[in-house]
Design a protein around this motif. Structure first.
Motif, PDB file in Angstrom:
ATOM      1  N   LEU A 106       0.844  -1.201   0.000  1.00 37.55           N
ATOM      2  CA  LEU A 106       0.000   0.000   0.000  1.00 37.55           C
ATOM      3  C   LEU A 106       0.874   1.245   0.000  1.00 37.55           C
ATOM      4  CD1 LEU A 106      -2.585  -1.037   2.751  1.00 37.55           C
ATOM      5  CD2 LEU A 106      -2.638  -1.525   0.314  1.00 37.55           C
ATOM      6  N   GLU A 107       0.686   2.091  -0.992  1.00 40.02           N
ATOM      7  CA  GLU A 107       1.457   3.328  -1.070  1.00 40.02           C
ATOM      8  C   GLU A 107       0.577   4.562  -1.230  1.00 40.02           C
ATOM      9  OE1 GLU A 107       5.685   2.644  -2.928  1.00 40.02           O
ATOM     10  OE2 GLU A 107       4.143   1.926  -4.312  1.00 40.02           O
ATOM     11  N   ARG A 108      -0.549   4.423  -1.905  1.00 36.86           N
ATOM     12  CA  ARG A 108      -1.395   5.577  -2.210  1.00 36.86           C
ATOM     13  C   ARG A 108      -2.677   5.623  -1.384  1.00 36.86           C
ATOM     14  NH1 ARG A 108       0.166   8.061  -6.929  1.00 36.86           N
ATOM     15  NH2 ARG A 108       1.800   6.991  -8.048  1.00 36.86           N
ATOM     16  N   SER A 109      -3.105   4.501  -0.890  1.00 37.27           N
ATOM     17  CA  SER A 109      -4.334   4.402  -0.105  1.00 37.27           C
ATOM     18  C   SER A 109      -4.046   3.655   1.175  1.00 37.27           C
ATOM     19  CB  SER A 109      -5.411   3.629  -0.880  1.00 37.27           C
ATOM     20  OG  SER A 109      -5.664   4.214  -2.122  1.00 37.27           O
ATOM     21  N   GLY A 110      -4.867   3.912   2.170  1.00 37.01           N
ATOM     22  CA  GLY A 110      -4.711   3.207   3.431  1.00 37.01           C
ATOM     23  C   GLY A 110      -5.498   1.906   3.438  1.00 37.01           C
ATOM     24  N   LEU A 111      -5.298   1.147   4.467  1.00 37.44           N
ATOM     25  CA  LEU A 111      -5.965  -0.138   4.624  1.00 37.44           C
ATOM     26  C   LEU A 111      -7.486   0.004   4.601  1.00 37.44           C
ATOM     27  CD1 LEU A 111      -5.497  -3.196   5.244  1.00 37.44           C
ATOM     28  CD2 LEU A 111      -5.940  -2.569   7.627  1.00 37.44           C
ATOM     29  N   ASP A 112      -8.013   1.053   5.223  1.00 33.19           N
ATOM     30  CA  ASP A 112      -9.465   1.234   5.268  1.00 33.19           C
ATOM     31  C   ASP A 112     -10.070   1.420   3.884  1.00 33.19           C
ATOM     32  OD1 ASP A 112      -9.650   0.910   7.979  1.00 33.19           O
ATOM     33  OD2 ASP A 112     -10.032   3.014   8.444  1.00 33.19           O
ATOM     34  N   GLN A 113      -9.305   1.908   2.914  1.00 33.98           N
ATOM     35  CA  GLN A 113      -9.809   2.057   1.558  1.00 33.98           C
ATOM     36  C   GLN A 113      -9.625   0.771   0.751  1.00 33.98           C
ATOM     37  OE1 GLN A 113      -7.787   4.668   2.997  1.00 33.98           O
ATOM     38  NE2 GLN A 113      -9.799   5.428   3.565  1.00 33.98           N
ATOM     39  N   VAL A 114      -8.525   0.079   0.950  1.00 33.17           N
ATOM     40  CA  VAL A 114      -8.168  -1.073   0.127  1.00 33.17           C
ATOM     41  C   VAL A 114      -8.864  -2.366   0.568  1.00 33.17           C
ATOM     42  CG1 VAL A 114      -6.223  -2.543  -0.579  1.00 33.17           C
ATOM     43  CG2 VAL A 114      -5.959  -0.053  -0.532  1.00 33.17           C
ATOM     44  N   LEU A 115      -8.905  -2.603   1.861  1.00 35.69           N
ATOM     45  CA  LEU A 115      -9.444  -3.876   2.352  1.00 35.69           C
ATOM     46  C   LEU A 115     -10.888  -4.131   1.916  1.00 35.69           C
ATOM     47  CD1 LEU A 115      -8.981  -6.468   3.971  1.00 35.69           C
ATOM     48  CD2 LEU A 115      -9.674  -5.194   6.019  1.00 35.69           C
ATOM     49  N   PRO A 116     -11.817  -3.174   2.047  1.00 37.34           N
ATOM     50  CA  PRO A 116     -13.185  -3.472   1.613  1.00 37.34           C
ATOM     51  C   PRO A 116     -13.283  -3.853   0.130  1.00 37.34           C
ATOM     52  CG  PRO A 116     -13.179  -1.524   2.984  1.00 37.34           C
ATOM     53  CD  PRO A 116     -11.736  -1.869   2.710  1.00 37.34           C
ATOM     54  N   GLU A 117     -12.513  -3.191  -0.713  1.00 36.82           N
ATOM     55  CA  GLU A 117     -12.518  -3.504  -2.146  1.00 36.82           C
ATOM     56  C   GLU A 117     -12.053  -4.945  -2.390  1.00 36.82           C
ATOM     57  OE1 GLU A 117      -9.639  -2.390  -5.846  1.00 36.82           O
ATOM     58  OE2 GLU A 117     -10.366  -0.690  -4.668  1.00 36.82           O
ATOM     59  N   LEU A 118     -10.987  -5.345  -1.726  1.00 34.67           N
ATOM     60  CA  LEU A 118     -10.482  -6.706  -1.894  1.00 34.67           C
ATOM     61  C   LEU A 118     -11.454  -7.740  -1.313  1.00 34.67           C
ATOM     62  CD1 LEU A 118      -6.697  -6.145  -1.120  1.00 34.67           C
ATOM     63  CD2 LEU A 118      -7.766  -6.474  -3.356  1.00 34.67           C
ATOM     64  N   LEU A 119     -12.097  -7.409  -0.215  1.00 33.10           N
ATOM     65  CA  LEU A 119     -13.088  -8.318   0.356  1.00 33.10           C
ATOM     66  C   LEU A 119     -14.305  -8.457  -0.559  1.00 33.10           C
ATOM     67  CD1 LEU A 119     -12.914  -7.318   4.127  1.00 33.10           C
ATOM     68  CD2 LEU A 119     -12.097  -9.448   3.090  1.00 33.10           C
TER      69      LEU A 119
END
Length: 152
Positions: A13-26
């Motif tokens: 993760l470089e541009r977005s935080g976990l809170d933005q990325v995790l829901p998309e991947l889930l």
């Protein structure tokens, strides 16, 4: 139980935080018809994600629950600090430097780490070496301006 080795995907993760990325991947995981376990090292993170996954978007939510609540085995997404796979998930998501533990039975393990945090980078590098030493297939994905690019 899977007959093939668990694939381990590392997401830098470089541009977005976990809170933005995790829901998309889930969401993508559930769209495949898979279940997921999200493992962290901190009970506070489980509590945060429990609230966040209900409200991260105005028009939807991700069905989920913490491991310590009734019905954990039925949850499409299970939030935990433990090493069990109570919901018979195909995907394991590791956040906050959580250990992978036993990967047998999982189809994919996704390691998410903050590229701006030196300790997180060092932990991810150690996990990469351990995964490769076990002979498991591993991929490294780096966050780009739009989307992800496979680097290795």
């Amino acid at each position: 139980m899977s007959e093939t080795a668990c694939e381990v995907w590392f997401y830098h993760l470089e541009r977005s935080g976990l809170d933005q990325v995790l829901p998309e991947l889930l969401e993508k995981t559930l769209a495949r018809g898979w279940r997921a376990v999200v493992r962290t090292r901190e009970a506070d993170r489980v509590e945060h994600l429990d609230g966040w996954l209900w409200s991260y978007r105005d028009d939807s939510f991700l069905p989920h629950g913490p491991e310590d609540e009734p019905g954990a085995a039925r949850q499409p997404v299970l939030l935990t600090t433990g090493f069990g796979n109570l919901n018979a998930a195909q995907a394991l998501f590791l956040i906050d430097g959580a250990e992978e533990g036993e990967l047998e039975g999982y189809t994919r393990c996704v390691v998410l780490f903050d590229g701006r945090d030196e300790a997180a980078l060092a932990k991810a590098r150690a996990q990469w070496r351990a995964v490769k030493a076990k002979g498991l297939p591993a991929s490294y994905w780096r966050q780009q301006a739009k989307g992800w690019e496979k680097q290795a």
